[in-house]
Enzyme design. Sequence first.
Site, PDB file in Angstrom:
ATOM      1  N   VAL A  93      46.387  30.955  37.203  1.00 65.37           N
ATOM      2  CA  VAL A  93      47.483  31.907  37.098  1.00 65.37           C
ATOM      3  C   VAL A  93      47.957  32.306  38.493  1.00 65.37           C
ATOM      4  CG1 VAL A  93      48.184  34.172  36.239  1.00 65.37           C
ATOM      5  CG2 VAL A  93      46.520  32.810  34.961  1.00 65.37           C
ATOM      6  N   CYS A  94      49.262  32.279  38.685  1.00 64.29           N
ATOM      7  CA  CYS A  94      49.813  32.625  39.987  1.00 64.29           C
ATOM      8  C   CYS A  94      50.681  33.865  39.814  1.00 64.29           C
ATOM      9  CB  CYS A  94      50.637  31.458  40.502  1.00 64.29           C
ATOM     10  SG  CYS A  94      51.218  31.722  42.159  1.00 64.29           S
ATOM     11  N   ILE A  95      50.102  35.015  40.086  1.00 61.22           N
ATOM     12  CA  ILE A  95      50.813  36.266  39.853  1.00 61.22           C
ATOM     13  C   ILE A  95      50.421  37.207  40.982  1.00 61.22           C
ATOM     14  CG2 ILE A  95      48.963  37.065  38.320  1.00 61.22           C
ATOM     15  CD1 ILE A  95      51.000  38.510  36.640  1.00 61.22           C
TER      16      ILE A  95
END
Lengths: 170, 303
Positions: A93-95
């Site tokens: 996840v890229c957040i």
Amino acid sequence: MYSKGIGATALKRLMTEYREITVHAPEGITAAPISESNFFEWEALIEGPADTPYEGGVFVALLTFPKDYPLSPPVMKFTCPMYHPNIYQDGTVCISILHAPGDDPNMYESSSERWSPVQSIEKILLSVLSMLAEPNDESGANIDASKMWRTDRKQFDAIVRRTIQHSLGL
Amino acid sequence: MNANQPQPSTNTTTDAAATVATATSTTVASQAQAQAQAPAPAPAAPAASTQPELTDEQILTQMQAIKDEEANAHPLVDEAIGMEELLKEYENGNPSFNLEDTHDRMRRSRGDALAFAWFERILLAPAKPELHQKALETMRESVNLLISAGFESMAYEDFYQVCIETLEALPTMVPEQLLKIFQTDELSNSIVMHFRLVASAYLKLHEAEYAPFLDFGQTMSDYCSMHVEAMGRESEEMMLIAMSKALHISVEVAYLSANDSEEVNFLPFLPDNPVYMPPLVLLYRPGHYDILYRKSHCLDGVV
């Protein structure tokens, strides 16, 4: 007074968070350590938010915590196939909330929420839940999905639904 | 003895969490298993890049190795050394550098300077009981500040715990023990984190006064989460102001700017209340501060 091993602060905090999230679990989210013998690996189940193409899906993710948690954030990775602009093909996840200020792989907007010890597992999962509902196409991790989301929403929704059905074995 | 002192009662917390763990982890695990049995996804497009992929665990291990290496090269807080060590760094620099006239020792740090200096001052002060009492009061009252600013107890209780335990044990400590605590990542970081949260709370509670110093469009909450609440970010002037006000201490920072002045420039940060100890003196370094020991303080018997 300091009979604490390395990671003792992290362990204590993870236990507190576990108690909190079990007692006051936010809707659509379940999270717990995979095993009682290792609090540094958690599994989270996230229900796809209503009125989004992810509705009806239940998504499994693995959270891996560093020994200096909560000073540093965990890494979050979906273990089921996910088609989403902010999720890499390998499920990572890229957040922004998973990155401390100064650690800026995707040039997040300066006002976006960042990791610090005042954040929590619950806040991460809530952010991921709203990320599913509203992708951020400025920090794309899956370029193909980002482009599709921007240019052909119908096709995007269809791919997401197909991915969910596939992973549920339907 | 102090009604404001929070009661984290960690032992019961831990037990409760462990019980909860037993109760629910099986559910999640079995659900997860069901998920895992679903058909495996088509393998992600076979390697457009040929770079070996690292697992999260490998990445975390590597990052830890880098941190350890750095830690071995430079402790978080180092031994005090003579001013000549600093002079060596400036041999080819500005000849007007004259800190050694007024200061006889310094101590390098990697970002824990203010917190260490505060603890060390209390440890070494001749009027220790009074100062220690005052410090305890200040530390306990800092929790009220955090609560007023809306921090959840989970966010600060573990850090505060280390801070207050260290402070309570201070009267029986020798300086080497304090240094040891500040050289132990987990303890040192917890104390520094508490100081950072206190600074953040102060700024949020005094937003109207300090908002004019923020970038256009930035809120105090944005500023605090980007600069104050995160470890490893440089303590800017606003953070020093907040800490001096929240902890009722005065701080002086020496700036060794080579171009604008003949003398070393000391910038004072003053609390609103009367001070109860001489200023803590820091030396600005890009990214962090070192500690300076002023000769006059030593003459007074105050380090």
